[in-house]
Enzyme design. Structure first.
Site, PDB file in Angstrom:
ATOM      1  N   ASP A 330      27.936  44.746  38.334  1.00 42.73           N
ATOM      2  CA  ASP A 330      28.187  44.279  39.701  1.00 42.73           C
ATOM      3  C   ASP A 330      29.684  44.044  39.890  1.00 42.73           C
ATOM      4  O   ASP A 330      30.363  43.494  39.007  1.00 42.73           O
ATOM      5  CB  ASP A 330      27.410  42.987  39.958  1.00 42.73           C
ATOM      6  CG  ASP A 330      27.510  42.539  41.414  1.00 42.73           C
ATOM      7  OD1 ASP A 330      27.822  43.390  42.266  1.00 42.73           O
ATOM      8  OD2 ASP A 330      27.300  41.349  41.683  1.00 42.73           O
ATOM      9  N   GLU A 333      31.458  40.799  39.099  1.00 43.49           N
ATOM     10  CA  GLU A 333      31.785  40.460  37.722  1.00 43.49           C
ATOM     11  C   GLU A 333      33.159  40.963  37.307  1.00 43.49           C
ATOM     12  O   GLU A 333      33.614  40.657  36.208  1.00 43.49           O
ATOM     13  CB  GLU A 333      30.731  41.065  36.777  1.00 43.49           C
ATOM     14  CG  GLU A 333      29.354  40.452  36.931  1.00 43.49           C
ATOM     15  CD  GLU A 333      29.341  38.974  36.571  1.00 43.49           C
ATOM     16  OE1 GLU A 333      29.825  38.619  35.491  1.00 43.49           O
ATOM     17  OE2 GLU A 333      28.850  38.173  37.389  1.00 43.49           O
ATOM     18  N   ASP A 365      23.423  40.950  37.779  1.00 46.05           N
ATOM     19  CA  ASP A 365      24.822  41.255  37.448  1.00 46.05           C
ATOM     20  C   ASP A 365      24.958  42.539  36.641  1.00 46.05           C
ATOM     21  O   ASP A 365      25.986  43.202  36.719  1.00 46.05           O
ATOM     22  CB  ASP A 365      25.441  40.091  36.670  1.00 46.05           C
ATOM     23  CG  ASP A 365      25.507  38.808  37.489  1.00 46.05           C
ATOM     24  OD1 ASP A 365      25.775  38.908  38.701  1.00 46.05           O
ATOM     25  OD2 ASP A 365      25.273  37.722  36.933  1.00 46.05           O
TER      26      ASP A 365
END
Length: 615
Positions: A330, A333, A365
């Site tokens: 993601d 991140e 994530d």
């Protein structure tokens, strides 16, 4: 005018033929294809055709055509690609200033205008000699071309509606899979030099009121007009199949009673000629390929399995060796917050040799996709996008300080709820310790540890605890290599998360294990946080605002009472106040099948039925 100059009478001098008939033919095909899809770029192609007709010199390649008006980089690139393909098929010395046999001659009316001139004259004559109310001719009924995207969609929905006990609609992935064998183009991969697929024609069907799109995820069904048109198309398909395949065109010319041509009318002869000459390949394929009718519906549903057995991938499966496992990260991140710490994660992944892609994930994530290997196309800068199927593993990463903040503002509960509903079966929580900083957080460390244990024991998530960013990157590296080995000999079949009976049981097709996964586009669209919510979704959120009412308890209540209206109706049927308070107490939830209990049942009853303050 001087008296000495004679007056010229009779027909105008015939225009010389175009010295570039091959380019003219390709532009005409592009214009006709855009016109069929209802795209405005057809007018751009028409302007380019007019400019090319006026140019008196032969062109050696498409780059030389840039000097002409309405010839931009895009048109020149498409023509160059077609020219290179033409040379590969017929040799480097093939003539380009003369047409191959069977091609339409240049300079015709149907190559130079979007509407045949004879039809315009006929419409004008009718206006003059007919009604005085105006020269408007009757609007022609829209009928999609045979073996086009719209034609395949209408036939598929019609055949599905004729099955006894059918649900009356189809989801997008289901519709694309069933309609693919009825269409010459792909529903998922665009043609070379184009961004449109066969699915693009669905918008035209909706605009013509032949198709209706409802719900989210979308459900497609036929309108009354679409049902009538699809029934006529089905009769044509059966007529073509029942008639002799070798003499199909002769029967159409002779007006055989068994075949009805829906694509022409009495005043549209020029259109018929244009279709006969511009699209010989589609007619030829129609005479060679048997058309499946309603009786073959069951056989066609087994197409993905049979194709997996024969080793030929279709639009619904990826065979072993045709894809690679890629880690998706993601973008949150890698940006914002402690930029140095987030960059350290990607550097560690690069150092470990992990192939990853940074993109927007609406939930989670980290996750892994099986990405189709696509060979680059000559003349194109980038290779076409391959299909992507999401593996059943998704990771939500939490630092202790982030966990503390998410518990306080309620994100922690909501994220767990969305992870359970995302369609992936193996969610993982990756918890990063932050050393001595945990003692300076807003919540006691014991509260955070209890929340982690509840996530694993009560909610059923797998929890992996690491010390820092390097250990997180190491865990992602090990998981990537493990999944690569796990899926290396698997046939991956695309499924829709909304279809019934789409469980992930591994079936063996010819000795090769199969895995049923959802596409990345469908996964990410279904995980949008602020998308349109149903009454059931809002009701679940309301219930989860009650202290002690977890997601499992809310889901159990929704199984019996899916809306507030159904719950209030049940309360009205109860005879006494005590019975109303205990209505939900015996509902079982979770793996242990425990009761919701009288306390929560009474709280829910007071929330929805009491006018005063809750006691």
């Amino acid at each position: 005018m001087p008296a000495s100059e004679p007056v010229r009478l009779g027909r105008k001098r015939a225009l010389p033929s175009c010295p570039n008939p091959l380019f003219l033919r390709w532009l005409t095909e592009l214009r006709d294809e855009a016109r069929e899809k209802g795209l405005k770029i057809q007018y751009t192609y028409q302007k380019a055709i007019s400019s090319l007709n006026k140019y008196p010199l032969p062109l050696q390649n498409a780059k030389e055509a840039k000097i002409l008006q309405n010839f931009g980089d895009g048109i020149c690139k498409i023509l160059d690609e077609k020219l290179q393909r033409y040379y590969r098929e017929r040799g480097p010395d093939a003539p380009i200033h003369s047409l191959p046999e069977g091609a339409p001659p240049p300079g015709r009316a149907d190559n130079n205008s979007l509407a045949p001139s004879r039809k315009k004259n006929a419409a004008g004559d009718e206006g003059k000699g007919g009604d005085k109310g105006g020269g408007r001719r009757k609007k022609r009924e829209y009928v999609p071309q045979r073996r086009s995207g719209g034609h395949a969609v209408l036939l598929t929905l019609y055949r599905q509606s004729q099955i006894p006990g059918s649900k009356g609609f189809m989801f997008k992935m289901e519709l694309q899979t069933e309609a693919q064998h009825l269409c010459d183009k792909s529903f998922s991969v665009p043609d070379v030099g184009s961004k449109y697929t066969a699915w693009s024609s669905v918008s035209t069907l909706i605009q013509k009121n032949l198709l209706i799109k409802t719900h989210n995820p979308a459900r497609f069904s036929l309108t009354d007009e679409g049902l009538a048109l699809a029934e006529r198309l089905e009769s044509v398909e059966r007529g073509i199949k029942d008639g002799p395949q070798g003499d199909g065109e002769e029967h159409e010319e002779e007006g055989a009673p068994g075949v009805v041509d829906l694509t022409c009318s009495d005043d549209d002869d020029d259109d018929v000629e244009e279709e006969d000459q511009n699209e010989p390949s589609s007619r030829h394929s129609a005479t060679e390929t048997p058309i499946c009718d309603v009786s073959e519906e069951d056989d066609m549903r087994k197409a993905p399995e049979s194709q997996a057995m024969s080793g030929k991938p279709n639009g619904a499966c990826l065979l072993p060796g045709t894809y690679e496992i890629i880690l998706c990260v993601d973008f949150i991140e890698t940006t914002g917050g402690s930029n140095h710490r987030k960059q350290e994660l990607t550097k560690e992944l690069q150092r470990n040799g992990v192939k990853f892609d940074v993109r927007k994930l609406n939930v989670g994530d980290f996750l892994w996709v099986a990405q189709e290997k696509v060979a680059p196309v000559p003349g194109q800068l980038r290779a076409p996008a391959g299909r992507e199927l999401v593996l059943d593993y998704i990771i939500e990463r939490k630092r202790m300080d982030d966990l503390c903040g998410s518990i306080i503002d309620g994100r922690f509960r909501e994220q767990k709820f969305r992870l359970k509903r995302c369609g992936l079966r193996r969610p993982v929580y990756l918890v990063e310790e932050c050393g001595t900083a945990a003692s300076h957080l807003s919540l006691p460390e014991t509260t955070l540890q209890q929340a982690i244990v509840n996530t694993q024991v009560v909610d059923g998530f797998f929890v992996k605890r690491v010390q820092d960013v390097k250990e997180s990157a190491a865990y992602l590296t090990v998981m990537t290599r493990y999944l690569t080995k796990l899926y290396q000999n698997r046939t991956l079949v695309c499924r829709s998360r909304e279809l019934e009976g789409d469980g992930g049981s591994d079936e063996k097709n010819g000795g090769t294990p199969s895995c049923s996964l959802i596409s990345f586009a469908e996964f990410n669209h279904g995980a949008i946080k602020n998308k349109c919510q149903t009454v059931r979704d809002v009701f679940a959120r309301q219930l989860m605002q009650i202290s002690g009412l977890s997601g499992d308890k809310a889901a159990a209540i929704l199984e019996q009472y899916s809306t507030p209206h159904s719950l209030l109706t049940a309360y009205e049927r109860c005879e006494s106040e005590a019975e109303k308070e205990k209505l939900l107490s015996s509902i079982r939830y979770g793996k242990l099948q425990r009761n919701v209990g009288p306390a929560l049942s009474r709280t829910v009853y007071q929330l929805y039925c009491s006018r005063g303050a809750l006691s």
